[in-house]
Design a protein around this motif. Structure first.
Motif, PDB file in Angstrom:
ATOM      1  N   ALA A   1     -61.130  38.756  58.102  1.00 36.81           N
ATOM      2  CA  ALA A   1     -62.533  37.593  57.756  1.00 36.81           C
ATOM      3  C   ALA A   1     -61.893  36.076  58.317  1.00 36.81           C
ATOM      4  O   ALA A   1     -61.830  35.946  59.585  1.00 36.81           O
ATOM      5  CB  ALA A   1     -62.800  36.947  56.356  1.00 36.81           C
ATOM      6  N   LEU A   2     -60.274  36.054  58.779  1.00 35.10           N
ATOM      7  CA  LEU A   2     -59.849  35.450  58.648  1.00 35.10           C
ATOM      8  C   LEU A   2     -59.027  35.055  60.326  1.00 35.10           C
ATOM      9  O   LEU A   2     -59.197  34.937  61.243  1.00 35.10           O
ATOM     10  CB  LEU A   2     -58.392  34.332  58.495  1.00 35.10           C
ATOM     11  CG  LEU A   2     -58.785  33.526  57.160  1.00 35.10           C
ATOM     12  CD1 LEU A   2     -57.119  33.451  56.460  1.00 35.10           C
ATOM     13  CD2 LEU A   2     -58.970  32.026  57.648  1.00 35.10           C
ATOM     14  N   THR A   3     -58.550  36.563  60.768  1.00 37.08           N
ATOM     15  CA  THR A   3     -58.236  37.344  62.224  1.00 37.08           C
ATOM     16  C   THR A   3     -59.092  36.551  62.721  1.00 37.08           C
ATOM     17  O   THR A   3     -59.078  36.721  64.175  1.00 37.08           O
ATOM     18  CB  THR A   3     -57.949  38.782  61.739  1.00 37.08           C
ATOM     19  OG1 THR A   3     -56.709  39.183  60.878  1.00 37.08           O
ATOM     20  CG2 THR A   3     -58.411  38.966  62.950  1.00 37.08           C
ATOM     21  N   ALA A   4     -60.454  37.435  62.196  1.00 35.80           N
ATOM     22  CA  ALA A   4     -61.799  37.303  63.650  1.00 35.80           C
ATOM     23  C   ALA A   4     -61.595  35.604  63.453  1.00 35.80           C
ATOM     24  O   ALA A   4     -62.298  35.307  65.088  1.00 35.80           O
ATOM     25  CB  ALA A   4     -63.095  37.938  62.875  1.00 35.80           C
ATOM     26  N   ALA A   5     -61.970  34.882  62.746  1.00 36.57           N
ATOM     27  CA  ALA A   5     -62.494  33.603  63.063  1.00 36.57           C
ATOM     28  C   ALA A   5     -61.028  32.900  64.239  1.00 36.57           C
ATOM     29  O   ALA A   5     -61.568  31.728  64.832  1.00 36.57           O
ATOM     30  CB  ALA A   5     -62.263  32.644  61.962  1.00 36.57           C
ATOM     31  N   ALA A   6     -59.576  33.375  64.048  1.00 37.29           N
ATOM     32  CA  ALA A   6     -58.528  32.846  65.182  1.00 37.29           C
ATOM     33  C   ALA A   6     -58.372  34.008  66.179  1.00 37.29           C
ATOM     34  O   ALA A   6     -58.661  33.080  67.352  1.00 37.29           O
ATOM     35  CB  ALA A   6     -57.281  33.728  63.946  1.00 37.29           C
ATOM     36  N   LEU A   7     -58.430  34.863  66.332  1.00 35.84           N
ATOM     37  CA  LEU A   7     -58.907  35.803  67.554  1.00 35.84           C
ATOM     38  C   LEU A   7     -60.380  34.891  68.641  1.00 35.84           C
ATOM     39  O   LEU A   7     -59.808  34.724  69.296  1.00 35.84           O
ATOM     40  CB  LEU A   7     -59.288  37.218  67.725  1.00 35.84           C
ATOM     41  CG  LEU A   7     -58.433  38.099  66.784  1.00 35.84           C
ATOM     42  CD1 LEU A   7     -58.607  39.329  66.476  1.00 35.84           C
ATOM     43  CD2 LEU A   7     -57.514  37.847  67.722  1.00 35.84           C
ATOM     44  N   ALA A   8     -61.358  34.088  68.002  1.00 34.24           N
ATOM     45  CA  ALA A   8     -62.487  34.060  68.812  1.00 34.24           C
ATOM     46  C   ALA A   8     -61.625  32.046  69.159  1.00 34.24           C
ATOM     47  O   ALA A   8     -62.450  31.604  70.116  1.00 34.24           O
ATOM     48  CB  ALA A   8     -63.227  33.146  67.749  1.00 34.24           C
ATOM     49  N   ARG A   9     -60.680  31.740  68.613  1.00 34.94           N
ATOM     50  CA  ARG A   9     -60.291  30.377  68.744  1.00 34.94           C
ATOM     51  C   ARG A   9     -59.318  30.550  69.996  1.00 34.94           C
ATOM     52  O   ARG A   9     -57.966  29.544  70.384  1.00 34.94           O
ATOM     53  CB  ARG A   9     -59.718  29.668  67.407  1.00 34.94           C
ATOM     54  CG  ARG A   9     -61.082  29.402  66.868  1.00 34.94           C
ATOM     55  CD  ARG A   9     -60.320  28.298  65.809  1.00 34.94           C
ATOM     56  NE  ARG A   9     -60.557  26.481  66.014  1.00 34.94           N
ATOM     57  CZ  ARG A   9     -60.785  26.616  66.332  1.00 34.94           C
ATOM     58  NH1 ARG A   9     -62.122  26.225  65.101  1.00 34.94           N
ATOM     59  NH2 ARG A   9     -61.268  24.479  66.263  1.00 34.94           N
ATOM     60  N   GLY A  10     -58.843  31.717  70.759  1.00 33.72           N
ATOM     61  CA  GLY A  10     -58.277  32.026  71.466  1.00 33.72           C
ATOM     62  C   GLY A  10     -56.637  32.853  70.443  1.00 33.72           C
ATOM     63  O   GLY A  10     -55.381  31.458  71.475  1.00 33.72           O
ATOM     64  N   CYS A  11     -56.454  32.447  69.848  1.00 32.16           N
ATOM     65  CA  CYS A  11     -55.085  32.633  69.094  1.00 32.16           C
ATOM     66  C   CYS A  11     -54.079  33.689  69.237  1.00 32.16           C
ATOM     67  O   CYS A  11     -54.927  35.411  69.664  1.00 32.16           O
ATOM     68  CB  CYS A  11     -54.796  32.223  67.625  1.00 32.16           C
ATOM     69  SG  CYS A  11     -55.427  30.417  66.829  1.00 32.16           S
ATOM     70  N   GLN A  12     -53.219  33.879  69.124  1.00 28.83           N
ATOM     71  CA  GLN A  12     -52.081  36.010  68.706  1.00 28.83           C
ATOM     72  C   GLN A  12     -52.315  35.887  66.992  1.00 28.83           C
ATOM     73  O   GLN A  12     -51.408  35.043  66.408  1.00 28.83           O
ATOM     74  CB  GLN A  12     -50.737  35.096  69.651  1.00 28.83           C
ATOM     75  CG  GLN A  12     -50.565  36.095  69.592  1.00 28.83           C
ATOM     76  CD  GLN A  12     -48.801  36.122  70.145  1.00 28.83           C
ATOM     77  OE1 GLN A  12     -48.581  36.485  71.463  1.00 28.83           O
ATOM     78  NE2 GLN A  12     -47.709  36.643  69.611  1.00 28.83           N
ATOM     79  N   VAL A  13     -53.486  36.839  66.707  1.00 31.97           N
ATOM     80  CA  VAL A  13     -53.158  36.846  65.608  1.00 31.97           C
ATOM     81  C   VAL A  13     -51.840  38.490  65.327  1.00 31.97           C
ATOM     82  O   VAL A  13     -52.697  39.003  65.561  1.00 31.97           O
ATOM     83  CB  VAL A  13     -54.444  36.664  65.200  1.00 31.97           C
ATOM     84  CG1 VAL A  13     -54.653  36.992  63.613  1.00 31.97           C
ATOM     85  CG2 VAL A  13     -55.361  35.784  65.295  1.00 31.97           C
ATOM     86  N   THR A  14     -51.902  37.941  63.999  1.00 28.52           N
ATOM     87  CA  THR A  14     -50.952  39.035  63.142  1.00 28.52           C
ATOM     88  C   THR A  14     -51.321  39.219  61.828  1.00 28.52           C
ATOM     89  O   THR A  14     -51.706  38.550  61.310  1.00 28.52           O
ATOM     90  CB  THR A  14     -49.056  38.627  63.178  1.00 28.52           C
ATOM     91  OG1 THR A  14     -49.175  38.709  64.642  1.00 28.52           O
ATOM     92  CG2 THR A  14     -48.445  40.293  62.234  1.00 28.52           C
ATOM     93  N   ALA A  15     -51.784  40.932  61.619  1.00 24.97           N
ATOM     94  CA  ALA A  15     -52.641  41.169  60.611  1.00 24.97           C
ATOM     95  C   ALA A  15     -51.726  41.366  59.540  1.00 24.97           C
ATOM     96  O   ALA A  15     -51.156  42.231  59.962  1.00 24.97           O
ATOM     97  CB  ALA A  15     -53.718  41.491  60.022  1.00 24.97           C
ATOM     98  N   VAL A  16     -51.547  40.894  58.068  1.00 22.86           N
ATOM     99  CA  VAL A  16     -50.884  42.181  57.563  1.00 22.86           C
ATOM    100  C   VAL A  16     -51.742  42.410  55.984  1.00 22.86           C
ATOM    101  O   VAL A  16     -52.177  40.850  55.879  1.00 22.86           O
ATOM    102  CB  VAL A  16     -49.435  41.702  56.810  1.00 22.86           C
ATOM    103  CG1 VAL A  16     -48.373  41.896  58.113  1.00 22.86           C
ATOM    104  CG2 VAL A  16     -49.202  40.147  56.364  1.00 22.86           C
ATOM    105  N   ASP A  17     -51.284  43.138  55.389  1.00 25.55           N
ATOM    106  CA  ASP A  17     -51.740  43.232  54.274  1.00 25.55           C
ATOM    107  C   ASP A  17     -51.249  44.849  53.287  1.00 25.55           C
ATOM    108  O   ASP A  17     -51.150  45.859  53.888  1.00 25.55           O
ATOM    109  CB  ASP A  17     -53.181  43.962  54.397  1.00 25.55           C
ATOM    110  CG  ASP A  17     -53.799  43.867  52.789  1.00 25.55           C
ATOM    111  OD1 ASP A  17     -54.974  42.685  52.946  1.00 25.55           O
ATOM    112  OD2 ASP A  17     -54.568  44.362  51.875  1.00 25.55           O
ATOM    113  N   CYS A  18     -50.879  44.897  52.120  1.00 14.09           N
ATOM    114  CA  CYS A  18     -50.743  46.000  51.678  1.00 14.09           C
ATOM    115  C   CYS A  18     -51.718  46.682  51.247  1.00 14.09           C
ATOM    116  O   CYS A  18     -51.315  48.730  50.811  1.00 14.09           O
ATOM    117  CB  CYS A  18     -50.027  45.293  50.402  1.00 14.09           C
ATOM    118  SG  CYS A  18     -51.303  45.070  49.692  1.00 14.09           S
ATOM    119  N   ALA A  19     -52.455  46.976  51.171  1.00 15.54           N
ATOM    120  CA  ALA A  19     -53.500  48.454  51.252  1.00 15.54           C
ATOM    121  C   ALA A  19     -53.056  49.046  52.519  1.00 15.54           C
ATOM    122  O   ALA A  19     -54.172  48.020  53.535  1.00 15.54           O
ATOM    123  CB  ALA A  19     -54.004  47.999  50.845  1.00 15.54           C
ATOM    124  N   PRO A  20     -53.210  50.304  52.422  1.00 16.69           N
ATOM    125  CA  PRO A  20     -53.132  50.889  54.452  1.00 16.69           C
ATOM    126  C   PRO A  20     -54.903  50.850  54.794  1.00 16.69           C
ATOM    127  O   PRO A  20     -55.347  51.000  55.183  1.00 16.69           O
ATOM    128  CB  PRO A  20     -52.798  52.287  54.228  1.00 16.69           C
ATOM    129  CG  PRO A  20     -51.468  51.604  52.401  1.00 16.69           C
ATOM    130  CD  PRO A  20     -51.689  51.009  52.198  1.00 16.69           C
TER     131      PRO A  20
END
Ligand SMILES: C[S@@+](CC[C@H](N)C(=O)[O-])C[C@H]1O[C@@H](n2cnc3c(N)ncnc32)[C@H](O)[C@@H]1O
Length: 257
Positions: free
Chosen positions: A52-71
């Motif tokens: 949810a946040l990854t998509a919103a940050a990508l839409a603003r032209g950010c360089q996004v790294t996403a991590v989560d404990c669930a594969p």
């Protein structure tokens, strides 16, 4: 909650997470609008879920790294958000990044689920550049949405039927104290809300099974689960249209320079 329980639950719901109702997507968009990072900001989406946040940050032209404990979440982030810089399975308590790697660390509806939020906050400070921002959201209420009070009341009523230590994923968290204790400065808060149209009772029930509240429903004894579902559906049958009102609190703090 141990990371192992988080992995088990969120892996189980990953295939339907945020697909029944765009609940987290809506809050993620509002959260990123509040933060308003500039193009090129190095963002870490911590406990990214389906992004949810990854998509919103990508839409603003950010360089996004996403991590989560669930594969299961990370697999889907990688395919659904191909512009993501990196997506990795990682525990928020042990961030495998060099010091000062990010300008912004954001965590949507994650911090209150962690075993040791204070330990995670120290990791976040380490991976933030001096002057970088840490921001997170936690669930909140909606003042004028009395028709939804029944839902919280049902959770309280059925809680005693659940074995101690099961069912509840979250713990109360004082956002201001949490950030200040971890050494963040310029702490600020914002309350946001959204009202989501819900097609019918089936949709609402399936939504409840598609995210963290599933832990509660699954932990109920079979007869109690049947009654819980019937009571939810009975309340929904009195609403026309069904419009789900939900609130959240956003917090942000700055890592000292
Ligand atoms: C309620 S979901 C929120 C997901 C996403 N941030 C969003 O806004 O839709 C919580 C997420 O945190 C992840 N999570 C829980 N504990 C974690 C931990 N210790 N380390 C990393 N991720 C964790 C879960 O796997 C899940 O994807």
């Amino acid at each position: 909650m141990t990371a192992a329980r988080a992995v088990a639950l969120f892996d189980r719901v990953a295939s339907v997470y945020d697909e029944v109702l765009p609940f987290f997507t809506g809050f993620g968009q509002q959260h990123m609008e509040w933060l308003a990072p500039v193009r090129g900001t190095r963002v870490l989406d911590l406990g990214a879920g389906r992004g949810a946040l990854t998509a919103a940050a990508l839409a603003r032209g950010c360089q996004v790294t996403a991590v989560d404990c669930a594969p299961g979440m990370i697999e889907r982030i990688s395919t659904q958000h191909p512009r993501v810089h990196e997506a990795r399975v990682m525990d928020a308590h042990q961030l495998d990044f060099p010091d000062g790697s990010f300008d912004l660390v954001c965590a949507g509806f994650v911090v209150h689920l962690l075993d040791d939020p204070a330990a995670a906050a120290q990791q976040i400070r380490r991976v933030l550049t001096p002057g970088g921002v840490f921001s997170f959201s936690v669930p909140g209420g909606v003042e004028d949405a009395r028709e939804w009070e029944f839902y919280g009341a049902l959770f309280c009523e059925f809680q005693p039927l659940i074995p101690v230590g099961e069912g509840r994923l979250s713990r109360p968290l004082d956002g201001e104290q949490f950030l200040a204790t971890a050494g963040f400065t310029s702490v600020s808060e914002s309350a946001i809300e959204q009202r989501l149209p819900v097609r019918d009772a089936d949709t609402f029930w399936n939504w409840g099974l598609s995210h963290g509240s599933r832990a509660f429903i699954d932990a109920l004894p079979a007869d109690a689960r049947t009654e819980f579902e019937a009571r939810v559906r009975a309340e929904l049958s009195t609403m026309d249209p069904i419009v789900f009102a939900a609130g959240a609190h956003l917090w942000r703090g700055t890592s000292p320079a």
